[in-house]
Design an enzyme around this catalytic site. Structure first.
Site, PDB file in Angstrom:
ATOM      1  N   THR A 139      11.407  -1.862  -4.713  1.00 30.63           N
ATOM      2  CA  THR A 139      10.807  -3.043  -4.095  1.00 30.63           C
ATOM      3  C   THR A 139      11.636  -3.569  -2.921  1.00 30.63           C
ATOM      4  OG1 THR A 139      10.321  -5.382  -4.531  1.00 30.63           O
ATOM      5  CG2 THR A 139      12.004  -4.396  -5.899  1.00 30.63           C
ATOM      6  N   ASP A 140      10.961  -4.289  -2.030  1.00 30.25           N
ATOM      7  CA  ASP A 140      11.673  -4.950  -0.927  1.00 30.25           C
ATOM      8  C   ASP A 140      12.511  -6.131  -1.429  1.00 30.25           C
ATOM      9  OD1 ASP A 140       9.562  -6.681  -1.557  1.00 30.25           O
ATOM     10  OD2 ASP A 140       8.758  -6.795   0.474  1.00 30.25           O
ATOM     11  N   GLU A 141      12.241  -6.578  -2.673  1.00 33.90           N
ATOM     12  CA  GLU A 141      12.925  -7.780  -3.166  1.00 33.90           C
ATOM     13  C   GLU A 141      14.419  -7.561  -3.376  1.00 33.90           C
ATOM     14  OE1 GLU A 141      10.776 -10.106  -6.016  1.00 33.90           O
ATOM     15  OE2 GLU A 141       8.867  -9.235  -5.426  1.00 33.90           O
ATOM     16  N   TYR A 165      14.455 -10.077 -11.935  1.00 32.58           N
ATOM     17  CA  TYR A 165      13.648  -8.890 -11.629  1.00 32.58           C
ATOM     18  C   TYR A 165      14.297  -8.068 -10.514  1.00 32.58           C
ATOM     19  CZ  TYR A 165      10.095  -6.120  -9.196  1.00 32.58           C
ATOM     20  OH  TYR A 165       9.438  -5.098  -8.552  1.00 32.58           O
ATOM     21  N   LYS A 169      16.011  -4.269 -10.520  1.00 30.38           N
ATOM     22  CA  LYS A 169      15.528  -3.161  -9.660  1.00 30.38           C
ATOM     23  C   LYS A 169      16.669  -2.675  -8.756  1.00 30.38           C
ATOM     24  CE  LYS A 169      11.909  -1.614  -9.333  1.00 30.38           C
ATOM     25  NZ  LYS A 169      11.191  -0.524 -10.068  1.00 30.38           N
TER      26      LYS A 169
HETATM   27  P1  NAD Z   1       2.889  -3.144 -13.612  1.00 28.26           P
HETATM   28  O1  NAD Z   1       3.639  -4.241 -14.260  1.00 28.26           O
HETATM   29  O2  NAD Z   1       1.463  -3.337 -13.250  1.00 28.26           O
HETATM   30  O3  NAD Z   1       2.936  -1.831 -14.544  1.00 28.26           O
HETATM   31  C1  NAD Z   1       4.117  -1.408 -15.156  1.00 28.26           C
HETATM   32  C2  NAD Z   1       3.734  -0.313 -16.142  1.00 28.26           C
HETATM   33  O4  NAD Z   1       4.935   0.157 -16.762  1.00 28.26           O
HETATM   34  C3  NAD Z   1       2.815  -0.794 -17.265  1.00 28.26           C
HETATM   35  O5  NAD Z   1       1.771   0.142 -17.460  1.00 28.26           O
HETATM   36  C4  NAD Z   1       3.723  -0.865 -18.486  1.00 28.26           C
HETATM   37  O6  NAD Z   1       3.035  -0.628 -19.703  1.00 28.26           O
HETATM   38  C5  NAD Z   1       4.712   0.244 -18.171  1.00 28.26           C
HETATM   39  N1  NAD Z   1       5.996   0.039 -18.847  1.00 28.26           N
HETATM   40  C6  NAD Z   1       6.740  -1.100 -18.887  1.00 28.26           C
HETATM   41  N2  NAD Z   1       7.846  -0.897 -19.623  1.00 28.26           N
HETATM   42  C7  NAD Z   1       7.811   0.397 -20.026  1.00 28.26           C
HETATM   43  C8  NAD Z   1       8.685   1.213 -20.801  1.00 28.26           C
HETATM   44  N3  NAD Z   1       9.825   0.717 -21.310  1.00 28.26           N
HETATM   45  N4  NAD Z   1       8.340   2.496 -21.017  1.00 28.26           N
HETATM   46  C9  NAD Z   1       7.192   3.006 -20.520  1.00 28.26           C
HETATM   47  N5  NAD Z   1       6.322   2.281 -19.788  1.00 28.26           N
HETATM   48  C10 NAD Z   1       6.629   0.986 -19.552  1.00 28.26           C
HETATM   49  O7  NAD Z   1       3.755  -2.745 -12.343  1.00 28.26           O
HETATM   50  P2  NAD Z   1       3.262  -2.292 -10.901  1.00 28.26           P
HETATM   51  O8  NAD Z   1       2.891  -3.489 -10.124  1.00 28.26           O
HETATM   52  O9  NAD Z   1       2.293  -1.189 -11.043  1.00 28.26           O
HETATM   53  O10 NAD Z   1       4.638  -1.746 -10.310  1.00 28.26           O
HETATM   54  C11 NAD Z   1       4.990  -0.366 -10.429  1.00 28.26           C
HETATM   55  C12 NAD Z   1       6.367  -0.158  -9.817  1.00 28.26           C
HETATM   56  O11 NAD Z   1       6.333  -0.574  -8.453  1.00 28.26           O
HETATM   57  C13 NAD Z   1       7.467  -0.991 -10.483  1.00 28.26           C
HETATM   58  O12 NAD Z   1       8.623  -0.200 -10.565  1.00 28.26           O
HETATM   59  C14 NAD Z   1       7.678  -2.161  -9.539  1.00 28.26           C
HETATM   60  O13 NAD Z   1       9.002  -2.645  -9.594  1.00 28.26           O
HETATM   61  C15 NAD Z   1       7.355  -1.520  -8.208  1.00 28.26           C
HETATM   62  N6  NAD Z   1       6.855  -2.460  -7.182  1.00 28.26           N
HETATM   63  C16 NAD Z   1       5.702  -3.166  -7.404  1.00 28.26           C
HETATM   64  C17 NAD Z   1       5.230  -4.022  -6.411  1.00 28.26           C
HETATM   65  C18 NAD Z   1       3.941  -4.799  -6.563  1.00 28.26           C
HETATM   66  O14 NAD Z   1       3.563  -5.525  -5.645  1.00 28.26           O
HETATM   67  N7  NAD Z   1       3.223  -4.668  -7.661  1.00 28.26           N
HETATM   68  C19 NAD Z   1       5.945  -4.172  -5.215  1.00 28.26           C
HETATM   69  C20 NAD Z   1       7.129  -3.459  -5.056  1.00 28.26           C
HETATM   70  C21 NAD Z   1       7.562  -2.574  -6.028  1.00 28.26           C
HETATM   71  P1  TYD Z   2       3.754 -12.611  -6.827  1.00 30.83           P
HETATM   72  O1  TYD Z   2       2.407 -12.018  -6.695  1.00 30.83           O
HETATM   73  O2  TYD Z   2       4.205 -13.091  -8.151  1.00 30.83           O
HETATM   74  O3  TYD Z   2       4.764 -11.505  -6.242  1.00 30.83           O
HETATM   75  P2  TYD Z   2       6.346 -11.651  -5.854  1.00 30.83           P
HETATM   76  O4  TYD Z   2       6.905 -12.833  -6.511  1.00 30.83           O
HETATM   77  O5  TYD Z   2       6.890 -10.377  -6.411  1.00 30.83           O
HETATM   78  O6  TYD Z   2       6.389 -11.705  -4.356  1.00 30.83           O
HETATM   79  O7  TYD Z   2       3.878 -13.820  -5.809  1.00 30.83           O
HETATM   80  C1  TYD Z   2       3.611 -13.655  -4.443  1.00 30.83           C
HETATM   81  C2  TYD Z   2       3.857 -14.977  -3.759  1.00 30.83           C
HETATM   82  O8  TYD Z   2       2.875 -15.916  -4.216  1.00 30.83           O
HETATM   83  C3  TYD Z   2       5.201 -15.586  -4.107  1.00 30.83           C
HETATM   84  O9  TYD Z   2       5.684 -16.285  -2.948  1.00 30.83           O
HETATM   85  C4  TYD Z   2       4.882 -16.591  -5.209  1.00 30.83           C
HETATM   86  C5  TYD Z   2       3.487 -17.054  -4.852  1.00 30.83           C
HETATM   87  N1  TYD Z   2       2.606 -17.425  -5.976  1.00 30.83           N
HETATM   88  C6  TYD Z   2       1.935 -18.643  -5.968  1.00 30.83           C
HETATM   89  O10 TYD Z   2       2.063 -19.452  -5.031  1.00 30.83           O
HETATM   90  N2  TYD Z   2       1.115 -18.933  -7.014  1.00 30.83           N
HETATM   91  C7  TYD Z   2       0.935 -18.089  -8.068  1.00 30.83           C
HETATM   92  O11 TYD Z   2       0.195 -18.414  -9.028  1.00 30.83           O
HETATM   93  C8  TYD Z   2       1.627 -16.840  -8.054  1.00 30.83           C
HETATM   94  C9  TYD Z   2       1.473 -15.861  -9.181  1.00 30.83           C
HETATM   95  C10 TYD Z   2       2.448 -16.541  -6.981  1.00 30.83           C
END
Ligand code: NAD
Ligand code: TYD
Length: 363
Positions: A139-141, A165, A169
């Site tokens: 992630t960019d975070e 989080y 990561k």
């Molecule tokens: P998500 O939370 O939707 O899905 C995570 C999945 O991992 C779920 O299916 C869960 O059941 C599985 N999981 C959790 N713990 C587990 C374990 N111990 N063993 C096996 N499976 C397990 O997440 P996502 O949004 O699809 O993100 C996927 C990846 O991308 C993550 O590594 C996250 O850090 C990264 N990422 C996500 C975003 C975003 O915007 N969603 C942005 C940047 C990076």
């Molecule tokens: P989120 O989707 O939780 O992703 P991340 O925290 O990983 O960036 O949140 C995106 C942005 O939206 C973040 O600045 C927090 C804000 N946010 C709200 O304002 N209200 C909400 O209910 C949620 C879930 C997020």
């Protein structure tokens, strides 16, 4: 790339990647290892198990299990002769990491470590690392928070994670790179910005706003709503990962972003405007916007410099925010059965109650 272990393939991005890969690489075999936490669901893989729109049922196997279970991971690597690991599994929500960080350390750090050790052991004992790849999705975070004028994050920006989080990561990224430098494990990494699109669990900003608006519930905007994220349509992200798997260089990291950086409140307003058009029943949906207590340590701004993946691999996002949001909203509107199933199985309502109670938002 022939036999791929996808971890977390029942989650949001992982399930989109499984769908994407089965179309892009008709000859691969996919093993999807997922613990089915609250965030994972077989509803995200409608074809799984019933082979409805799979090119070949033999190509796809779902395994319900934990990435921290080394014996299981090693068995899968051997049994399916895995040559490629694409690692999505994680605890992924910042708000949950603030309320309870322990599972983040367990899955994101210990889980990644377990996968790395398993790959090093099994691949090492069976012919070495040639033709193998461990791809880590991050992630960019990990880079922290930008001031308004600061340049976007590049691959060489120093790490400065600020939530449990992002810290977990960041730790996992360091472990993955350490396995490249120390043991020669052929790893690649992508650090991507906020994804959105089909199958996203409605705890994250965009799906939460869409579904709350459809239910006539408040749209909780944290703090002043001026925080900025770099929004990436999930299909574009899947394409980028596929490209890194096929053309990326071992040891390298690639930043992936969507180039869409409006502030949160503008996104929420845009969602409301699209819903007014597609679903005029509750219009104007903007009346539901409610400012609530801010997230502690809330990162102000993220932005990704994607020059490297553009110039070295020729990737560029295909969706701008308007086309991506319209496609996403259409998808949520046309999948009420998915929404109902997810709400029931994942305690979505309980989570909303807990999160609102914490923030003092009105419901
Ligand atoms: P998500 O939370 O939707 O899905 C995570 C999945 O991992 C779920 O299916 C869960 O059941 C599985 N999981 C959790 N713990 C587990 C374990 N111990 N063993 C096996 N499976 C397990 O997440 P996502 O949004 O699809 O993100 C996927 C990846 O991308 C993550 O590594 C996250 O850090 C990264 N990422 C996500 C975003 C975003 O915007 N969603 C942005 C940047 C990076
Ligand atoms: P989120 O989707 O939780 O992703 P991340 O925290 O990983 O960036 O949140 C995106 C942005 O939206 C973040 O600045 C927090 C804000 N946010 C709200 O304002 N209200 C909400 O209910 C949620 C879930 C997020």
């Amino acid at each position: 790339m022939q036999n791929i272990l996808v971890t977390g393939g029942a989650g949001f991005i992982g399930s989109n990647f499984v769908h994407y890969l089965l179309k892009a690489e008709p000859d691969v075999q996919i093993v999807n290892l997922d613990a089915l936490t609250y965030a994972g669901s077989l509803e995200n893989l409608p074809a799984a198990g019933c082979a409805k729109d799979l090119p070949d049922a033999e190509q796809y196997h779902f395994v319900h299990g934990d990435i921290c279970n080394r014996e299981l991971v090693e068995d899968l690597l051997r049994q399916y002769q895995i040559d490629t690991i694409v690692h999505f599994a994680a605890e992924s929500h910042v708000d949950r990491s603030i309320l309870g960080p322990a599972p983040f350390v367990q899955t994101n750090l210990v889980g990644t470590f377990t996968l790395l050790e398993s790959a090093r052991g099994v691949w090492g004992e069976s012919g070495g690392f040639d033709g193998k790849r461990f791809h880590h999705v991050s992630t960019d975070e990990v880079f922290g928070s930008l001031t308004p004028e600061a340049p976007a994050f590049s691959e060489t920006t120093p790490y400065d994670p600020r939530s449990p989080y992002s810290a977990s990561k960041a730790g996992s990224d360091h472990l993955v790179r350490a396995y490249f430098h120390t043991y020669g494990l052929p790893v690649t990494l992508t650090n991507c910005s906020n994804n959105y699109g089909p199958y996203q669990f409605p705890e994250k900003l965009i799906p939460l706003m869409i579904l709350n608006a459809l239910r006539g519930e408040p749209l909780p905007v944290y703090g002043d709503g001026r925080q900025i994220r770099d929004w990436l349509y999930v299909e574009d992200h899947c394409e980028a990962i596929h490209l890194v798997l096929t053309k990326g260089k071992p040891g390298e990291t690639y930043n992936v972003g969507g180039g869409n950086q409006p502030c949160n409140i503008d996104i929420v307003r845009q969602i409301c405007a699209i819903l007014d058009e597609f679903h005029p029943d509750g219009a104007p949906h903007e009346r539901l916007i409610t400012y609530v207590t801010d997230r502690p340590g809330h990162d102000r701004r993220y932005a990704m410099d994607i020059t490297k993946i553009q110039s070295e691999l020729g990737w560029t996002p295909r969706h701008d925010l308007t086309s991506g949001l319209r496609a996403t909203i259409e998808w949520y509107l046309s999948h009420p059965e998915w929404v109902a199933a997810i709400a029931q199985q994942s305690g979505y309502n309980d989570w909303l109650e807990k999160n609102y109670a914490k923030r003092g938002g009105k419901r």
